[in-house]
Scaffold this motif. Structure first.
Motif, PDB file in Angstrom:
ATOM      1  N   GLU B   2      32.530   6.418 -32.726  1.00  0.00           N
ATOM      2  CA  GLU B   2      31.587   5.297 -32.890  1.00  0.00           C
ATOM      3  C   GLU B   2      31.718   4.296 -31.748  1.00  0.00           C
ATOM      4  OE1 GLU B   2      29.602   3.514 -35.764  1.00  0.00           O
ATOM      5  OE2 GLU B   2      29.006   5.632 -35.659  1.00  0.00           O
ATOM      6  N   ARG B   3      30.624   3.723 -31.373  1.00  0.00           N
ATOM      7  CA  ARG B   3      30.659   2.684 -30.361  1.00  0.00           C
ATOM      8  C   ARG B   3      31.159   1.363 -30.965  1.00  0.00           C
ATOM      9  NH1 ARG B   3      25.426  -0.368 -27.744  1.00  0.00           N
ATOM     10  NH2 ARG B   3      26.633  -1.978 -26.667  1.00  0.00           N
ATOM     11  N   THR B   4      31.990   0.660 -30.215  1.00  0.00           N
ATOM     12  CA  THR B   4      32.380  -0.700 -30.616  1.00  0.00           C
ATOM     13  C   THR B   4      31.688  -1.692 -29.681  1.00  0.00           C
ATOM     14  OG1 THR B   4      34.535   0.086 -31.364  1.00  0.00           O
ATOM     15  CG2 THR B   4      34.345  -2.270 -30.959  1.00  0.00           C
ATOM     16  N   TYR B   5      31.146  -2.775 -30.266  1.00  0.00           N
ATOM     17  CA  TYR B   5      30.565  -3.822 -29.423  1.00  0.00           C
ATOM     18  C   TYR B   5      31.674  -4.737 -28.908  1.00  0.00           C
ATOM     19  CZ  TYR B   5      25.789  -2.596 -30.744  1.00  0.00           C
ATOM     20  OH  TYR B   5      24.592  -1.945 -30.894  1.00  0.00           O
ATOM     21  N   VAL B   6      31.465  -5.324 -27.767  1.00  0.00           N
ATOM     22  CA  VAL B   6      32.477  -6.171 -27.129  1.00  0.00           C
ATOM     23  C   VAL B   6      32.904  -7.325 -28.043  1.00  0.00           C
ATOM     24  CG1 VAL B   6      32.814  -7.842 -25.258  1.00  0.00           C
ATOM     25  CG2 VAL B   6      31.959  -5.552 -24.735  1.00  0.00           C
ATOM     26  N   ASN B   7      31.964  -7.899 -28.777  1.00  0.00           N
ATOM     27  CA  ASN B   7      32.345  -9.035 -29.628  1.00  0.00           C
ATOM     28  C   ASN B   7      33.116  -8.618 -30.883  1.00  0.00           C
ATOM     29  OD1 ASN B   7      30.310  -7.976 -31.195  1.00  0.00           O
ATOM     30  ND2 ASN B   7      29.165  -9.897 -31.397  1.00  0.00           N
ATOM     31  N   GLN B   8      33.326  -7.322 -31.070  1.00  0.00           N
ATOM     32  CA  GLN B   8      34.137  -6.857 -32.205  1.00  0.00           C
ATOM     33  C   GLN B   8      35.568  -6.535 -31.775  1.00  0.00           C
ATOM     34  OE1 GLN B   8      31.653  -3.406 -32.898  1.00  0.00           O
ATOM     35  NE2 GLN B   8      30.594  -4.371 -34.627  1.00  0.00           N
ATOM     36  N   LEU B   9      35.857  -6.634 -30.472  1.00  0.00           N
ATOM     37  CA  LEU B   9      37.130  -6.112 -29.962  1.00  0.00           C
ATOM     38  C   LEU B   9      38.349  -6.917 -30.407  1.00  0.00           C
ATOM     39  CD1 LEU B   9      36.045  -5.139 -26.334  1.00  0.00           C
ATOM     40  CD2 LEU B   9      36.587  -3.577 -28.219  1.00  0.00           C
ATOM     41  N   ASP B  11      39.156  -8.067 -33.083  1.00  0.00           N
ATOM     42  CA  ASP B  11      39.669  -7.622 -34.389  1.00  0.00           C
ATOM     43  C   ASP B  11      40.326  -6.252 -34.311  1.00  0.00           C
ATOM     44  OD1 ASP B  11      38.585  -9.895 -35.464  1.00  0.00           O
ATOM     45  OD2 ASP B  11      36.693  -8.915 -36.024  1.00  0.00           O
ATOM     46  N   ARG B  12      40.343  -5.653 -33.130  1.00  0.00           N
ATOM     47  CA  ARG B  12      40.773  -4.253 -33.075  1.00  0.00           C
ATOM     48  C   ARG B  12      41.909  -4.025 -32.097  1.00  0.00           C
ATOM     49  NH1 ARG B  12      36.010  -0.183 -33.841  1.00  0.00           N
ATOM     50  NH2 ARG B  12      37.902   1.037 -34.136  1.00  0.00           N
ATOM     51  N   VAL B  13      42.739  -5.056 -31.917  1.00  0.00           N
ATOM     52  CA  VAL B  13      43.880  -4.954 -30.998  1.00  0.00           C
ATOM     53  C   VAL B  13      44.775  -3.788 -31.434  1.00  0.00           C
ATOM     54  CG1 VAL B  13      45.961  -6.124 -30.159  1.00  0.00           C
ATOM     55  CG2 VAL B  13      43.810  -7.390 -30.393  1.00  0.00           C
ATOM     56  N   GLY B  14      45.157  -2.966 -30.454  1.00  0.00           N
ATOM     57  CA  GLY B  14      46.034  -1.828 -30.741  1.00  0.00           C
ATOM     58  C   GLY B  14      45.270  -0.547 -31.033  1.00  0.00           C
ATOM     59  N   GLU B  15      43.969  -0.665 -31.231  1.00  0.00           N
ATOM     60  CA  GLU B  15      43.190   0.532 -31.568  1.00  0.00           C
ATOM     61  C   GLU B  15      42.532   1.146 -30.332  1.00  0.00           C
ATOM     62  OE1 GLU B  15      40.514   0.162 -34.988  1.00  0.00           O
ATOM     63  OE2 GLU B  15      41.620  -1.643 -35.554  1.00  0.00           O
ATOM     64  N   GLU B  66      42.374   1.550 -25.040  1.00  0.00           N
ATOM     65  CA  GLU B  66      43.072   0.818 -26.085  1.00  0.00           C
ATOM     66  C   GLU B  66      42.867  -0.684 -25.897  1.00  0.00           C
ATOM     67  OE1 GLU B  66      47.254   1.854 -26.515  1.00  0.00           O
ATOM     68  OE2 GLU B  66      47.560   0.038 -27.721  1.00  0.00           O
ATOM     69  N   VAL B  67      42.643  -1.358 -27.014  1.00  0.00           N
ATOM     70  CA  VAL B  67      42.486  -2.816 -26.970  1.00  0.00           C
ATOM     71  C   VAL B  67      43.870  -3.451 -26.912  1.00  0.00           C
ATOM     72  CG1 VAL B  67      41.451  -4.839 -28.067  1.00  0.00           C
ATOM     73  CG2 VAL B  67      40.438  -2.567 -28.442  1.00  0.00           C
ATOM     74  N   LYS B  68      44.131  -4.213 -25.843  1.00  0.00           N
ATOM     75  CA  LYS B  68      45.455  -4.809 -25.641  1.00  0.00           C
ATOM     76  C   LYS B  68      45.367  -6.337 -25.666  1.00  0.00           C
ATOM     77  CE  LYS B  68      48.086  -1.265 -23.900  1.00  0.00           C
ATOM     78  NZ  LYS B  68      49.452  -0.906 -24.293  1.00  0.00           N
ATOM     79  N   GLN B  69      46.343  -6.932 -26.291  1.00  0.00           N
ATOM     80  CA  GLN B  69      46.487  -8.388 -26.185  1.00  0.00           C
ATOM     81  C   GLN B  69      46.997  -8.675 -24.780  1.00  0.00           C
ATOM     82  OE1 GLN B  69      46.187 -10.129 -29.470  1.00  0.00           O
ATOM     83  NE2 GLN B  69      45.691 -11.788 -28.067  1.00  0.00           N
ATOM     84  N   ARG B  70      46.427  -9.663 -24.102  1.00  0.00           N
ATOM     85  CA  ARG B  70      46.915  -9.978 -22.755  1.00  0.00           C
ATOM     86  C   ARG B  70      48.147 -10.881 -22.874  1.00  0.00           C
ATOM     87  NH1 ARG B  70      42.212 -11.873 -18.896  1.00  0.00           N
ATOM     88  NH2 ARG B  70      43.668 -11.140 -17.316  1.00  0.00           N
ATOM     89  N   GLY B  82      38.794 -13.612 -23.508  1.00  0.00           N
ATOM     90  CA  GLY B  82      39.806 -13.809 -22.478  1.00  0.00           C
ATOM     91  C   GLY B  82      41.206 -13.440 -22.928  1.00  0.00           C
ATOM     92  N   SER B  83      41.414 -13.264 -24.208  1.00  0.00           N
ATOM     93  CA  SER B  83      42.757 -12.975 -24.712  1.00  0.00           C
ATOM     94  C   SER B  83      43.043 -11.486 -24.821  1.00  0.00           C
ATOM     95  CB  SER B  83      42.943 -13.624 -26.086  1.00  0.00           C
ATOM     96  OG  SER B  83      42.072 -13.018 -27.019  1.00  0.00           O
ATOM     97  N   ILE B  84      42.030 -10.652 -24.598  1.00  0.00           N
ATOM     98  CA  ILE B  84      42.259  -9.203 -24.687  1.00  0.00           C
ATOM     99  C   ILE B  84      41.738  -8.486 -23.455  1.00  0.00           C
ATOM    100  CG2 ILE B  84      42.270  -8.969 -27.205  1.00  0.00           C
ATOM    101  CD1 ILE B  84      39.238  -8.071 -26.771  1.00  0.00           C
ATOM    102  N   GLU B  85      42.180  -7.254 -23.310  1.00  0.00           N
ATOM    103  CA  GLU B  85      41.598  -6.393 -22.283  1.00  0.00           C
ATOM    104  C   GLU B  85      41.681  -4.949 -22.770  1.00  0.00           C
ATOM    105  OE1 GLU B  85      44.017  -7.342 -18.899  1.00  0.00           O
ATOM    106  OE2 GLU B  85      45.584  -5.929 -19.457  1.00  0.00           O
TER     107      GLU B  85
END
Lengths: 436, 436
Positions: B2-9, B11-15, B66-70, B82-85
């Motif tokens: 499934e596609r994830t939208y950028v504004n949902q990221l 909530d998905r840290v680590g996934e 993978e969604v990473k906390q910066r 700005g808090s994730i990448e």
């Protein structure tokens, strides 16, 4: 004094009210004049003593009078508001009708009469069953818009005046545009694709489309309203078909909720919500089915109107469904921008949707790769210069995308079992008709 | 996947997620490539190790990562997300951008550059602040439609191809229509009045209007979307103004609820809901005010654009209001079908609505009495033969009625404080511009 609508009168027996509308069936019995007043909500009989004798049929009148319960034996249960009448105290002739060219409630019995009724379309539209068509259309369009806006679509209004003929160049109207020639848009196709290149991701448009087709059939018109949608980041035409099923089921359900009963009562049509998924059949399979049914056509890879009709009958019989998607059209009957199957480059990833045997939608996943698109345009013999502005949309990043174009007048025509597309349109245009 | 939208990221840290969009700011630092991916919801930084070095700016890409906390010190609070990448694991170049003609985030510094950015409008529209304009327009139109449909209006789609020039005959485009000439509608005026004659009582239309005006200003365009409404059984133009206030307040409130914060953040514009009733001033009073302010005009009974602007400033200062109705225009600046005052036949029962110093609406109660209408048309020197089809609407019963026509592109322009109407339109058309 506040206006009361006719459908509010039964709650106001004994009260003095003000009503306005058109006069129907004016008739005199001695000193008494009877007039049926018709407003947008219904009809009611008005009774005047030495009053209203100058009211002609279809004049617009204002009446102040008392709402009376009719004597038990006079109640006409077949008629809306048959249990009440208005005893007129004052009235005003707001606009007098003189020399009516057609009777509102008459019907055309031949083509010449149809034509006369189209000439006086606004009188024809006073029939409650005609009004209902446009009430239904209003709810249908509102529901489509609700579907789109609540699913993240952005609305665009693309230009109808173009610098070069869009698509094939055939059947396009020319406009004298200052010192040059402009062309009327035959569809918003190129521009909704531009919106994909702009990153709008999902768009819809409700707007005019123009076709300089010299045909005078019950299905064709030179100008009509189109519903268009386009979606980015898809990889199959099946995703577009699924999306179309959702929007249709949503919109038809809203129409059924609001007008299902009235449609049944006034037009005698049962409105069914189609089951999903809709039946789907490839063009090759459709041709096989039609062959077995003995239907011959000279349309080659496309469907003739007879074939559409017979296929509709077949699907109704076999699947008890009013809709059928015909998929995978051969490239020779599809435009250059439809994407082709990798494993069979003679077939496009496209579809048409038939509703009760009439095509109401064409859709496809588009070719978004510049080089392949140019190659396909050349193969089709397109004038590349005319479409370079369109090809440029694909050069600076273009998401994969697809979409569909739908004709709501055809949808409304079939939904309400109308005889002709003329009846589904407020005013109809064909090569011979530009008036009123 | 499934596609994830950028504004949902967030909530998905680590996934592991799949995202798609345009590549911004591609840059390499040794073996690491950074790309900001922009989709319709926002931007996120993506980091690839020995990956993505063939991605050019504005290419369309798909990333699985993978969604990473910066790290705390790297968080950029000024930037959305700005808090994730995203740590890229796989990527695909869906469409490569080559030789970008304009930078998305650049601005035009002169008219020539404005023109180039209009040529490449789809790239210009990738700016989030441009996208917002069309999100606002979508909600605005949805809200207008909600207002109309929930208040008993019926929607019409009137023809744009006419057999005779409508209204004045000036500034009309001619179309080659088979073996004759057709004319493009300059407004749906005559046809919404036809709907009144059909007993539709209240109608609205959203559609294209065409003006062959040879002007190249920031307020003019040869083609635009019009909002039109018409109502039966009214007896004053004040009732139409009241109705317009209601629809505007309703629609602007919906826009504020949905996008008020985003408009403030992205465009720096505070959206205020106007108080009702709006200020109203007669044309005679307006001219007095302008006279006192020392504003001279050669427009006679009408307002010049300078006068509109100064009047807007005056109303803002005196009444702290962005809107003002100017009423009772002299007959020489109004069309023949506007009703005139009984006690002053040189004045019409009409109005314009100004918004922040720009006319966005013209309205009036119409003359519905056939004889008077014909007389007024003759006085104006109209070609009666051309408009006989219209005059006929009044002969067989016509409710008293009035209505208004509004320009949503002007409304959006002023609502968002845009510099030009070009910015409020998906694609702009003037005498010189028919492309893309």
């Amino acid at each position: 004094m506040e206006r009361t609508y006719v459908n509010q009168l039964t709650d106001r027996v004994g009260e003095l009210v003000r009503i306005v509308g058109f006069a129907e069936n004016q008739r005199e019995m001695g000193k008494i004049t009877f007039v049926d007043l018709r407003d947008i909500t219904g009809k009611v009989q008005c009774v005047g003593y030495q009053l209203m004798n100058d009211v002609t049929m279809e004049s617009v009148i204002e009446i102040i009078g008392e709402v009376k319960q009719r004597p038990e034996k006079m109640i006409n249960a077949q008629v809306q508001n048959g249990s009440i009448e208005i005893e007129v105290q004052e009235y005003k002739l707001l606009s007098k009708a003189e020399g009516l060219p057609i009777m509102v409630n008459a019907k055309a019995s031949n083509e010449a009469e149809v034509d006369v009724r189209l000439d006086y379309r606004w009188i024809e539209l006073r029939k409650p069953e005609k009004l209902l068509i446009f009430k239904v259309w209003t709810e249908l369009e509102r529901a489509f818009m609700e579907y789109w806006t609540s699913n993240g679509y952005i609305e665009i209004h693309s230009p109808k005046l173009l610098g070069a003929p869009s698509e094939s160049g055939a059947e396009v109207f020319e406009v004298n545009y200052f010192d040059r020639t402009a062309y009327l848009a035959q569809s918003p196709q190129f521009y909704k694709q531009m919106a994909m290149a702009a990153g709008f991701e999902k768009v819809f448009e409700i707007g005019s489309v123009f076709r300089a087709e010299n045909s005078n059939t019950i299905r064709h018109t030179t100008e009509f309203t189109g519903y268009d949608a386009e979606i980015s980041y898809i990889d199959s035409h099946y995703q577009i078909m699924e999306e179309e099923e959702k929007m249709l089921v949503f919109a038809l359900t809203k129409v059924q909720e609001k007008y299902g009963e009235e449609i049944k009562r006034v037009l005698g049509v049962e409105l069914n919500i189609p089951a999903v998924p809709f039946p789907k059949i490839t063009m090759a399979q459709a041709k096989e089915v039609l062959d077995k049914l003995g239907i011959k056509s000279e349309k080659g890879g496309d469907l003739s109107s007879e074939e559409e009709r017979e296929l509709g009958n077949y699907v109704k019989k076999e699947f008890n469904h009013d809709f059928v998607f015909v998929t995978d059209y051969p490239i020779d009957v599809r435009p250059f921008y439809h994407m082709r199957h990798e494993d069979n480059p003679n077939l496009t990833k496209s579809f048409d949707l038939m509703y009760k045997g009439l095509e109401i939608t064409t859709g496809a996943i588009r070719e978004h790769r510049y080089d392949i698109l140019v190659k396909q345009a050349k193969e089709k013999g397109m004038n590349l210069e005319n479409i370079q502005f369109y090809l440029d949309f694909f050069r600076y990043g273009m998401p994969p995308h697809g979409g569909l174009g739908m004709g709501p007048s055809r949808l409304v025509m079939k939904l309400l079992n109308l005889e002709s597309i003329r009846e589904a349109m407020f005013l109809f245009r064909n090569p011979r008709r530009l008036n009123p």
